[in-house]
Each structure stands twice: as structure tokens, then as C-alpha cells.
Design an enzyme around this catalytic site. Structure first.
Site, PDB file in Angstrom:
ATOM      1  N   ASP A 198     -34.593  -1.141  13.641  1.00  0.00           N
ATOM      2  CA  ASP A 198     -34.127  -0.686  12.331  1.00  0.00           C
ATOM      3  C   ASP A 198     -35.221  -0.875  11.285  1.00  0.00           C
ATOM      4  O   ASP A 198     -35.514   0.013  10.486  1.00  0.00           O
ATOM      5  CB  ASP A 198     -32.814  -1.397  11.919  1.00  0.00           C
ATOM      6  N   ASP A 251     -39.409  11.381  16.522  1.00  0.00           N
ATOM      7  CA  ASP A 251     -39.069  12.506  15.637  1.00  0.00           C
ATOM      8  C   ASP A 251     -39.405  12.159  14.185  1.00  0.00           C
ATOM      9  O   ASP A 251     -39.945  12.985  13.448  1.00  0.00           O
ATOM     10  CB  ASP A 251     -37.578  12.862  15.731  1.00  0.00           C
ATOM     11  N   ASP A 281     -37.226   7.947  21.350  1.00  0.00           N
ATOM     12  CA  ASP A 281     -36.744   9.300  21.046  1.00  0.00           C
ATOM     13  C   ASP A 281     -36.552   9.448  19.538  1.00  0.00           C
ATOM     14  O   ASP A 281     -37.011  10.412  18.929  1.00  0.00           O
ATOM     15  CB  ASP A 281     -35.417   9.546  21.779  1.00  0.00           C
ATOM     16  N   TYR A 303     -30.874   6.088  28.887  1.00  0.00           N
ATOM     17  CA  TYR A 303     -30.837   7.460  29.378  1.00  0.00           C
ATOM     18  C   TYR A 303     -30.464   7.518  30.863  1.00  0.00           C
ATOM     19  O   TYR A 303     -29.954   8.535  31.329  1.00  0.00           O
ATOM     20  CB  TYR A 303     -32.209   8.132  29.201  1.00  0.00           C
ATOM     21  N   LYS A 315     -34.731  -4.470  19.905  1.00  0.00           N
ATOM     22  CA  LYS A 315     -33.588  -4.965  19.128  1.00  0.00           C
ATOM     23  C   LYS A 315     -33.196  -6.319  19.729  1.00  0.00           C
ATOM     24  O   LYS A 315     -32.049  -6.548  20.140  1.00  0.00           O
ATOM     25  CB  LYS A 315     -32.446  -3.934  19.199  1.00  0.00           C
TER      26      LYS A 315
HETATM   27  C1  IPM Z   1     -37.201  14.686  23.623  1.00  0.00           C
HETATM   28  C2  IPM Z   1     -35.880  15.395  23.631  1.00  0.00           C
HETATM   29  C3  IPM Z   1     -35.186  15.071  24.950  1.00  0.00           C
HETATM   30  C4  IPM Z   1     -34.936  13.590  24.980  1.00  0.00           C
HETATM   31  C5  IPM Z   1     -33.910  15.866  25.239  1.00  0.00           C
HETATM   32  C6  IPM Z   1     -34.137  17.356  25.146  1.00  0.00           C
HETATM   33  C7  IPM Z   1     -33.328  15.491  26.568  1.00  0.00           C
HETATM   34  O1  IPM Z   1     -35.139  15.038  22.522  1.00  0.00           O
HETATM   35  O2  IPM Z   1     -38.020  14.931  24.526  1.00  0.00           O
HETATM   36  O3  IPM Z   1     -37.421  13.878  22.710  1.00  0.00           O
HETATM   37  O4  IPM Z   1     -33.939  13.104  24.400  1.00  0.00           O
HETATM   38  O5  IPM Z   1     -35.718  12.876  25.592  1.00  0.00           O
HETATM   39 MG    MG Z   2     -36.174  13.810  21.103  1.00  0.00          MG
END
Ligand code: IPM
Ligand code: MG
Length: 365
Positions: A230, A258, A254, A144, A198
């Protein structure tokens, strides 16, 4: 004993952000009154809202008070209307800038299942019953933030590039955080830490694995394992309860967070904390700004309300107030109050305001 006021900056942001933050604030105000807390709370535009007003997603007039604050409560940022903004002025850049400027390197993303919501999970109830894991994501390094990055022409071909880079110090400090978190979650022992990387392909992961392993020598009561990302993605979906705490880099975290969030039935339930090395924190729901339902008053405010609880616990050291909020949310869920995102077919649903009110009533009751 009177203490000086602690400063909270509230950043409602974009999309559903203002609606859910309004409910978070009402709950915060309620515990301020009931627990006699001394807080100074101010609100500033951030993300797309700040871009619209000031031409920048993180203007100095927002960043400066954030620097001064003890804690920050954020709604959500972004939306398709900002897709055309220059890349460096997109709402997401504001968030990255804030994380980086404040040194918020440790991102805690719990994924826990409310037993009453196991039907809302995309997995079979028996796979997720009792799920209680935390992903600790490194937040201010990795791909990032690595340089060089850009899009340029190389040998006549447009080429995009980013750089995944971690130095030993960055890995060391997130590893220490991870082991400390394991110890705090299970003081009686038995904590398990899985470091995800990884290392079979990436040098940066090889150093990650080596460094985490070195830190583990100081924490003999925490069982450390390593997993390739993975495989970790697969294991999270196959048998998520094998995990306790996962520590990983920015990009892998990230993605995995999710996936882990969805296992719990609703991303609308999960709070997060991003902490520096002195306890300052940015607290926000894991979900995004949901532009498709913005302004409709139907978004679930519970992740934001639970982010307020995390803020009370981790930055303000007000564990009792945090417990009160978390138990009020638990009672609201047990009583069957459902926003659309956590309802199963046929169940009656409530909107944002009514959900916030239900938590307030439970707090008072
Ligand atoms: C998160 C989001 C952010 C990230 C974006 C909005 C920059 O997806 O906080 O997970 O990728 O970190
Ligand atoms: Mg995110």
C-alpha cells in the site's frame, strides 16, 4: 561462423494485437536483413482468436510450437466479446496457461520516460523527468495460481476463494533474478532493490521478506529495502524516482506495474519480457488489446516494436540490433512523431502503420 536458425513464434492475439504486431514484424524483418540474423518466424492464433477457431485460447497447435520456440512475440489478448466464455476458456486463461507451461516466472516491466513525453505524464514533469525503473514481477505463482480456488456454496452462501501461496524456492529464484538484474543495470555499484510485500498482514509475505533478505547476503553491492504494497503504491505516485528496481509477487506486480506505466505518459510505449530460467522469453507490450480502437489503425505500435528489441537483447543476444531499434524509436520521438495516445492537445498525430514506417525510416537512415 554460421549459426542454426532461431525460432520465433508470433502470436498476434486479439483487438489491436494484429495491427501492432504487424509493425513489430516489419521492424524485426528490417533488422534481420540489416544485421544478417538467421530467424525462422511462424504465426499462430492465441487468446480469443484461438478460442474462435479452435474452442480454446491456447490450443495444443499453438502451445507445441511455443514450447519449441526460442522466443515468442505476443500482441495482446482479450475483449468484451469473450466475457461470456466459460472462465477456463477466456483469453486471459490462455495467457496464464502459456506463462505457466513455459515456466516464464520472471516478468520484467521497465517504466522509463522519454524526456520529450514528460507532458503526457499524469504527474508534474519534475517528478518524472529521468524516470527509469524496472518492476520485476513474479509471474507463475502467488494468488494467480494457488489452489484451492473456486466458487462454491458454504453454509448456504455462495463463496469465492483464491489462495496466495509461495514456496521458498519460488521466492528464492525471483530474488536471485532481481539482484542479478540490479547488478547488470549498474555494474559500477549503487543499485537499489525494493522488495514489495504485505508482511504486516500475510504469512506468505513474511516468508517472502525473509527469503529475499537471505539472498541479499550474496549481493553486498545492492542496497535492499522492503516496503508494504500500500505504501509502495503511494510512493510510486508521490516520488517515483526513489525507486530503481522493484521486486514483488504476481498480484502486487500486476497492480503496481500499471501504475508505474502510466507515470511515463503512455502505457503504449512500454515493452515487457517474461523469462524462464534458461533465457527463453515471451515478449509483449504492457498495454492490453484496446477493443475500443481495434481495427482503426490508430494504436501505438511502439511498445510492440520495443518488445522486439527486448527479445533481441535478452533471448537472442543480439544487443546491437536491439540498440538500433531503441535508438530509432528515440529518434522518431525526438522528431515529434506522435500517435494519439502520446500526443498533447493540438499536436498532429499519425496512425499505426505510419508510426511503424517512421521507425523503419529511422532504422534505414
Ligand atoms: C498483465 C495482464 C494479465 C495479468 C491478464 C491479461 C491475465 O493484466 O499481463 O498484466 O493479470 O497478468
Ligand atoms: Mg495487468
Amino acid at each position: 561462423m554460421s549459426t542454426s536458425a532461431r525460432r520465433i513464434v508470433v502470436l498476434p492475439g486479439d483487438g489491436i494485437g494484429p495491427e501492432i504486431v504487424a509493425e513489430g514484424r516489419r521492424v524485426l524483418d528490417a533488422v534481420v536483413a540489416s544485421h544478417g540474423l538467421n530467424l525462422e518466424i511462424e504465426e499462430h492464433p492465441f487468446g480469443g482468436a484461438a478460442y474462435d477457431l479452435h474452442g480454446h485460447p491456447l490450443p495444443e497447435s499453438t502451445l507445441a510450437p511455443c514450447r519449441e520456440a526460442d522466443a515468442i512475440l505476443l500482441g495482446a489478448i482479450g475483449g468484451p466479446i469473450y466475457d461470456k466464455a466459460p472462465r477456463d476458456l477466456r483469453p486471459e486463461r490462455g495467457l496464464l496457461g502459456l506463462r505457466s507451461a513455459l515456466g516464464l516466472f520472471a516478468n520484467l516491466r521497465p517504466a522509463m520516460l522519454y524526456p520529450e513525453l514528460s507532458d503526457a505524464s499524469s504527474l508534474k514533469p519534475e517528478l518524472v523527468a529521468g524516470l527509469d525503473i524496472v518492476i520485476l514481477r513474479e509471474l507463475t505463482g502467488g494468488i494467480y495460481f494457488g489452489s484451492p480456488r473456486g466458487i462454491e456454496e458454504r453454509d448456504g452462501v455462495r463463496t469465492g476463494f483464491n489462495t496466495m501461496v509461495y514456496d521458498e524456492n519460488e521466492i528464492h529464484r525471483i530474488a536471485v533474478r532481481a539482484f542479478e538484474l540490479c547488478r547488470a543495470r549498474r555494474p559500477e555499484g549503487g543499485a537499489r532493490l525494493c522488495s514489495v510485500d504485505k508482511a504486516n498482514v500475510l504469512e506468505v509475505s513474511e516468508l517472502w521478506r525473509e527469503t529475499v533478505t537471505r539472498v541479499s547476503a550474496d549481493y553486498p553491492n545492492v542496497e535492499l529495502s522492503h516496503m508494504y504494497v500500500d505504501n509502495a503504491a503511494m510512493q510510486l505516485i508521490r516520488a517515483p524516482k526513489q525507486f530503481d528496481v522493484i521486486v514483488t509477487g504476481n498480484l502486487f506486480g500486476d497492480v503496481l506495474s500499471d501504475a508505474a506505466a502510466m507515470l511515463t505518459g503512455s502505457i503504449g510505449m512500454l515493452p515487457s519480457a517474461s523469462l524462464d530460467d534458461a533465457g527463453k522469453g515471451l515478449y509483449e507490450p504492457i498495454h492490453g488489446s484496446a477493443p475500443d480502437i481495434a481495427g482503426k489503425g490508430i494504436a501505438n505500435p511502439l511498445a510492440t516494436i520495443l518488445s522486439v528489441a527486448m527479445m533481441l537483447r535478452y533471448t537472442l543476444n543480439e544487443g546491437a540490433a536491439a540498440d538500433a531499434i531503441e535508438s530509432a524509436v528515440q529518434r522518431v520521438i525526438s522528431a515529434g512523431v506522435r500517435s494519439a495516445d502520446i500526443a498533447v492537445e493540438g499536436e498532429a498525430t499519425v496512425g499505426t502503420r505510419a508510426m511503424g514506417q517512421a521507425v523503419l525510416d529511422a532504422l534505414a537512415g
